[in-house]
Each structure stands twice: as C-alpha cells, then as structure tokens.
Design a protein around this motif. Structure first.
Motif, mmCIF file in Angstrom:
data_model
loop_
_atom_site.group_PDB
_atom_site.id
_atom_site.type_symbol
_atom_site.label_atom_id
_atom_site.label_comp_id
_atom_site.label_asym_id
_atom_site.label_seq_id
_atom_site.Cartn_x
_atom_site.Cartn_y
_atom_site.Cartn_z
ATOM 1 N N THR A 92 -33.741 16.437 22.403
ATOM 2 C CA THR A 92 -34.067 16.117 21.021
ATOM 3 C C THR A 92 -32.730 15.877 20.326
ATOM 4 O O THR A 92 -31.977 16.807 20.072
ATOM 5 N N ALA A 93 -32.435 14.623 20.028
ATOM 6 C CA ALA A 93 -31.111 14.248 19.538
ATOM 7 C C ALA A 93 -30.940 14.542 18.052
ATOM 8 O O ALA A 93 -31.819 14.247 17.250
ATOM 9 N N SER A 94 -29.795 15.109 17.695
ATOM 10 C CA SER A 94 -29.471 15.328 16.288
ATOM 11 C C SER A 94 -29.011 14.034 15.627
ATOM 12 O O SER A 94 -29.348 13.763 14.479
ATOM 13 N N ASP A 95 -28.223 13.254 16.348
ATOM 14 C CA ASP A 95 -27.745 11.955 15.852
ATOM 15 C C ASP A 95 -28.310 10.891 16.779
ATOM 16 O O ASP A 95 -27.772 10.646 17.859
ATOM 17 N N THR A 96 -29.388 10.272 16.379
ATOM 18 C CA THR A 96 -30.124 9.385 17.283
ATOM 19 C C THR A 96 -29.383 8.094 17.602
ATOM 20 O O THR A 96 -29.680 7.444 18.595
ATOM 21 N N LYS A 97 -28.431 7.714 16.776
ATOM 22 C CA LYS A 97 -27.591 6.551 17.076
ATOM 23 C C LYS A 97 -26.318 6.980 17.800
ATOM 24 O O LYS A 97 -25.917 6.381 18.789
ATOM 25 N N GLY A 98 -25.683 8.021 17.279
ATOM 26 C CA GLY A 98 -24.398 8.447 17.825
ATOM 27 C C GLY A 98 -24.452 8.949 19.254
ATOM 28 O O GLY A 98 -23.452 8.891 19.976
ATOM 29 N N ILE A 99 -25.626 9.440 19.679
ATOM 30 C CA ILE A 99 -25.759 9.995 21.030
ATOM 31 C C ILE A 99 -25.927 8.907 22.088
ATOM 32 O O ILE A 99 -25.776 9.166 23.293
ATOM 33 N N VAL A 100 -26.206 7.681 21.658
ATOM 34 C CA VAL A 100 -26.565 6.610 22.600
ATOM 35 C C VAL A 100 -25.492 6.337 23.658
ATOM 36 O O VAL A 100 -25.830 6.186 24.840
ATOM 37 N N PRO A 101 -24.187 6.257 23.336
ATOM 38 C CA PRO A 101 -23.191 6.021 24.398
ATOM 39 C C PRO A 101 -23.206 7.091 25.487
ATOM 40 O O PRO A 101 -23.058 6.779 26.677
ATOM 41 N N ALA A 102 -23.394 8.349 25.098
ATOM 42 C CA ALA A 102 -23.452 9.426 26.086
ATOM 43 C C ALA A 102 -24.709 9.307 26.943
ATOM 44 O O ALA A 102 -24.680 9.540 28.160
ATOM 45 N N VAL A 103 -25.821 8.926 26.320
ATOM 46 C CA VAL A 103 -27.067 8.723 27.064
ATOM 47 C C VAL A 103 -26.920 7.574 28.049
ATOM 48 O O VAL A 103 -27.373 7.653 29.201
ATOM 49 N N LYS A 104 -26.273 6.506 27.615
ATOM 50 C CA LYS A 104 -26.038 5.359 28.492
ATOM 51 C C LYS A 104 -25.227 5.777 29.718
ATOM 52 O O LYS A 104 -25.530 5.370 30.853
ATOM 53 N N LYS A 105 -24.233 6.610 29.499
ATOM 54 C CA LYS A 105 -23.409 7.097 30.611
ATOM 55 C C LYS A 105 -24.258 7.900 31.596
ATOM 56 O O LYS A 105 -24.100 7.769 32.826
ATOM 57 N N ALA A 106 -25.157 8.721 31.071
ATOM 58 C CA ALA A 106 -26.028 9.522 31.940
ATOM 59 C C ALA A 106 -26.954 8.633 32.751
ATOM 60 O O ALA A 106 -27.147 8.839 33.958
ATOM 61 N N ARG A 107 -27.535 7.644 32.119
ATOM 62 C CA ARG A 107 -28.443 6.740 32.833
ATOM 63 C C ARG A 107 -27.700 5.941 33.892
ATOM 64 O O ARG A 107 -28.221 5.701 34.991
ATOM 65 N N ALA A 109 -25.298 6.985 35.527
ATOM 66 C CA ALA A 109 -25.030 7.927 36.621
ATOM 67 C C ALA A 109 -26.293 8.250 37.416
ATOM 68 O O ALA A 109 -26.250 9.033 38.365
ATOM 69 N N GLY A 110 -27.430 7.653 37.022
ATOM 70 C CA GLY A 110 -28.663 7.828 37.770
ATOM 71 C C GLY A 110 -29.603 8.885 37.246
ATOM 72 O O GLY A 110 -30.619 9.183 37.886
ATOM 73 N N LEU A 111 -29.323 9.450 36.076
ATOM 74 C CA LEU A 111 -30.198 10.460 35.509
ATOM 75 C C LEU A 111 -31.321 9.795 34.712
ATOM 76 O O LEU A 111 -31.110 8.774 34.066
ATOM 77 N N LEU A 112 -32.499 10.382 34.780
ATOM 78 C CA LEU A 112 -33.614 9.973 33.929
ATOM 79 C C LEU A 112 -33.449 10.693 32.589
ATOM 80 O O LEU A 112 -33.338 11.915 32.543
ATOM 81 N N VAL A 113 -33.404 9.936 31.492
ATOM 82 C CA VAL A 113 -33.224 10.538 30.171
ATOM 83 C C VAL A 113 -34.504 10.334 29.356
ATOM 84 O O VAL A 113 -34.922 9.198 29.121
ATOM 85 N N ILE A 114 -35.098 11.446 28.949
ATOM 86 C CA ILE A 114 -36.332 11.399 28.161
ATOM 87 C C ILE A 114 -36.082 12.042 26.801
ATOM 88 O O ILE A 114 -35.632 13.195 26.725
ATOM 89 N N ALA A 115 -36.343 11.288 25.751
ATOM 90 C CA ALA A 115 -36.263 11.830 24.394
ATOM 91 C C ALA A 115 -37.555 12.567 24.088
ATOM 92 O O ALA A 115 -38.646 12.045 24.317
ATOM 93 N N LEU A 116 -37.437 13.784 23.577
ATOM 94 C CA LEU A 116 -38.596 14.567 23.157
ATOM 95 C C LEU A 116 -38.612 14.641 21.630
ATOM 96 O O LEU A 116 -37.579 14.931 21.022
ATOM 97 N N ASP A 117 -39.758 14.364 21.042
ATOM 98 C CA ASP A 117 -39.974 14.523 19.605
ATOM 99 C C ASP A 117 -39.244 13.479 18.758
ATOM 100 O O ASP A 117 -39.826 12.881 17.872
ATOM 101 N N THR A 118 -37.968 13.249 19.032
ATOM 102 C CA THR A 118 -37.125 12.400 18.196
ATOM 103 C C THR A 118 -36.688 11.162 18.968
ATOM 104 O O THR A 118 -35.831 11.264 19.846
ATOM 105 N N PRO A 119 -37.243 9.986 18.693
ATOM 106 C CA PRO A 119 -36.827 8.768 19.401
ATOM 107 C C PRO A 119 -35.364 8.445 19.154
ATOM 108 O O PRO A 119 -34.835 8.683 18.055
ATOM 109 N N LEU A 120 -34.712 7.915 20.157
ATOM 110 C CA LEU A 120 -33.338 7.448 19.966
ATOM 111 C C LEU A 120 -33.374 6.131 19.196
ATOM 112 O O LEU A 120 -34.407 5.494 19.039
ATOM 113 N N ASP A 121 -32.214 5.723 18.718
ATOM 114 C CA ASP A 121 -32.112 4.483 17.952
ATOM 115 C C ASP A 121 -31.047 3.595 18.594
ATOM 116 O O ASP A 121 -29.870 3.853 18.447
ATOM 117 N N PRO A 122 -31.494 2.584 19.381
ATOM 118 C CA PRO A 122 -32.862 2.109 19.559
ATOM 119 C C PRO A 122 -33.653 3.004 20.521
ATOM 120 O O PRO A 122 -33.060 3.719 21.329
#
Length: 341
Positions: A92-107, A109-122
């Motif tokens: 559940t991201a606190s900064d739905t835009k700011g977290i995106v680069p870190a999420v991209k890095k995780a994906r 690296a082959g990780l499945l990233v699922i947002a719960l409750d709070t959609p990321l932007d985009p």
C-alpha cells in the motif's frame, strides 16, 4: 478464515519479522509493505497476508512506514525485498507516483508487484491491484450525505479531511467520489483542491490518524465555524474530527462520513459519531494477494482484473443505521459481522 489460524499469526506481525511454515516455505518468499503498522486497516491486512502465507507455506516479511506518507521507508523495503530474492511484493503505497521507479526496479528483477487498496499512479505501474472501488466508496457516502440533508445540501458547508499533501490515489478517489455523489463538480478528477463550488470550506490533511483528524478539523472550523458536513479519508480521522467538534459543542450539528469499515468505525456509526461509512475488506485483499504470488511463483501466471475494470475489485458496502432513499446500504449489525480491526 478460522479465528485460530488468524490468532496464530498475530505474533508474526511485528515490522520486519518473518515467519515460515510448511515443507516448501523456503522455496517462495514474499513481502508486505504497508503505510504504517498501527492503523487497524493495515494490522488486519497483515493478519490476512500472514494467515494465508502460513496456509500456503510462504515465507513472509512485513515492513511499514513510520507514519502515513513515509515513502522513503517503503522504497528501502522494496530494495530489501529484491536483495532477499522475494517472488512478490504486496504494498500500500504512501506516495503513489514517487514509488513507481522502485516498483519498476522490482518488476525488472522478476518480482510480482501487487498494489493493495491504493492504486499506483499510473495504475499499470504494478502488475495488479487488489482494492476497494474507492471512487464508488466515496460516491456512496456522498450520495448518502446529500440524500440525508435533502434541500439543505444545496447550502451545505463541507470540510474535507484528506490524507497527505502527496495526494495518493486512494485519497483522490475517495475525495472526488464524495464530491460526485454529493453533487459537487470535482473539476479535474485526478486532483484535490481545484474545485470552485462555494459549499467547499476547504481541505486539510490528517495523515490518516486521530490526532491529524482533530487538528485538521480545528483548522477548518477556524476558517468557517458553520461547517455542517465533514468528509474524512478514514475512520481514525473521523474520530479525531468528532472530538474537535465536541470540544466546541458542535458534534450534534455536523454530519461526518468516512471510509474503512473497521470495527471501531462501525461502533462509531452505531453510536452516532459517524453518520455512514463505506466498508472495505482488507483481509480479503491481502489473502488474495498472497495466493496470487504463490500462483505466480508456481506457474508464472499473473492475476487478472475484474471484468470491465483495471483492478480486482474486492467489494464495498455502505454502513449506516439511517438508510437514505435510493442509496443501497447495510446496517451496523451486518457491518459488525463483517468488520475488522
């Protein structure tokens, strides 16, 4: 989910604590990253994730920000999950835009990233989103408030107690949904604060907690003491708003609406502190998320959204003991049977 199973996981809910069970626990690991580890909503989310992880034999590590809005700690947690070789992250991201680069890095690296409750932007920055339809949640409480006030809604004085200055998507969706339901033109539906309706007294942020709700309510009352409708991002903020109103003898003159559906919030609806709240189901979100990570680790298949939506909808119900014509709702007895926290 059996209460004994949930209870067995409570000791594993501390920040950064991992647990593993089952013969294949070491084969699949996952991370849960929440906004805080104190809000009852996220506590219940941890319960759901932990119980399902134990059931499926997954090693789970949990992380959280120090406060709602602490994105730096969430970014650091993602880095740790990548380094640990996790197969997936629920967050559940606190900064739905700011977290995106870190999420991209995780994906990458082959990780499945699922947002719960709070959609990321985009929203497609994550592989999937399991959430309440937060726009609908906001619309329901807006419709209820408008129907309850009747003709008085046309001259209402509305205060908005939002989440953080970063305007995470969950904050925007609930806020703008309320406006649509209440009959206020939200202007840009992706932004808080550009509206021109004279009924809006103002917006303030609460960080999603009771102290923040009390302070925000005090600030807006100084701006206009005639406020008679309050939209709150969640029930802890609503409880704080009520205390601020009570301190100046206005608690019976103001209609408070909220979103969450936790047991303390439903109790506040029953007692008249909150007029109506939209109930969501965090345990379900987290359990489904763990199942999706397990399936991804086993088959490589990613979860699919609800038909006609760009996320998997985990449901929402309006809870009130004062139903309004034309607005579907359940009473606090049923809400209590479904509540959490």
């Amino acid at each position: 989910m059996k209460s004994s199973l949930i209870g067995a996981t409570l000791g594993a809910l501390a920040l950064g604590v991992a647990f593993s069970t089952g013969a294949h626990a070491a084969d699949v690991s996952a991370c849960l990253i929440t906004k805080t580890d104190t809000n009852p909503f996220f506590v219940k989310m941890k319960e759901g994730a932990s119980a399902k992880a134990k059931e499926l034999g997954i090693t789970l590590k949990s992380y959280a920000g120090k406060i709602d809005g602490d994105s730096e700690s969430q970014v650091a947690a993602i880095e740790t999950c990548i380094a640990d070789g996790a197969k997936g992250i629920l967050m559940t991201a606190s900064d739905t835009k700011g977290i995106v680069p870190a999420v991209k890095k995780a994906r990458e690296a082959g990780l499945l990233v699922i947002a719960l409750d709070t959609p990321l932007d985009p929203i497609d920055a994550a592989d999937a989103t399991f959430a309440t339809d937060n726009l609908l949640a906001g619309k329901l409480i807006g419709q209820w408030a408008a129907a309850t006030l009747g003709d008085k809604a046309k001259s209402a004085k509305v205060a908005f107690l939002d989440l953080t200055p970063a305007q995470p998507s969950v904050d925007v969706l609930r806020d703008q949904g309320f406006m649509i339901g209440f009959g206020i033109d939200p202007k840009d539906p992706n932004k808080i604060g550009d509206e021109k309706d004279p009924r809006i007294v103002g917006h303030d942020v609460t960080n999603g907690n009771e102290e923040g709700g009390r302070t925000a309510m005090e600030n807006l009352l100084q701006k206009d003491p005639s406020i008679n409708v309050v939209h709150t991002i969640n029930e802890p903020a609503a409880a704080g708003a009520y205390e601020a109103l009570k301190a100046v003898g206005k608690e019976k003159d103001v209609l408070i609406v909220s979103v969450d559906g936790g047991c303390p919030g439903i109790k506040n609806v029953k007692e008249g502190v909150i007029g109506a709240t939209s109930q969501q189901y965090p345990l379900m979100m987290a359990a489904l998320g763990i199942e999706a990570i397990k399936k991804y680790a086993t088959t490589g298949e990613k979860p699919k959204p609800t038909e006609g939506k760009n996320f998997f909808d985990t449901g929402v119900s309006l809870v009130t003991d004062k139903p309004a014509k034309g607005v579907p709702s359940i009473d606090t007895k049923e809400g209590t049977a479904k509540c959490w926290g």
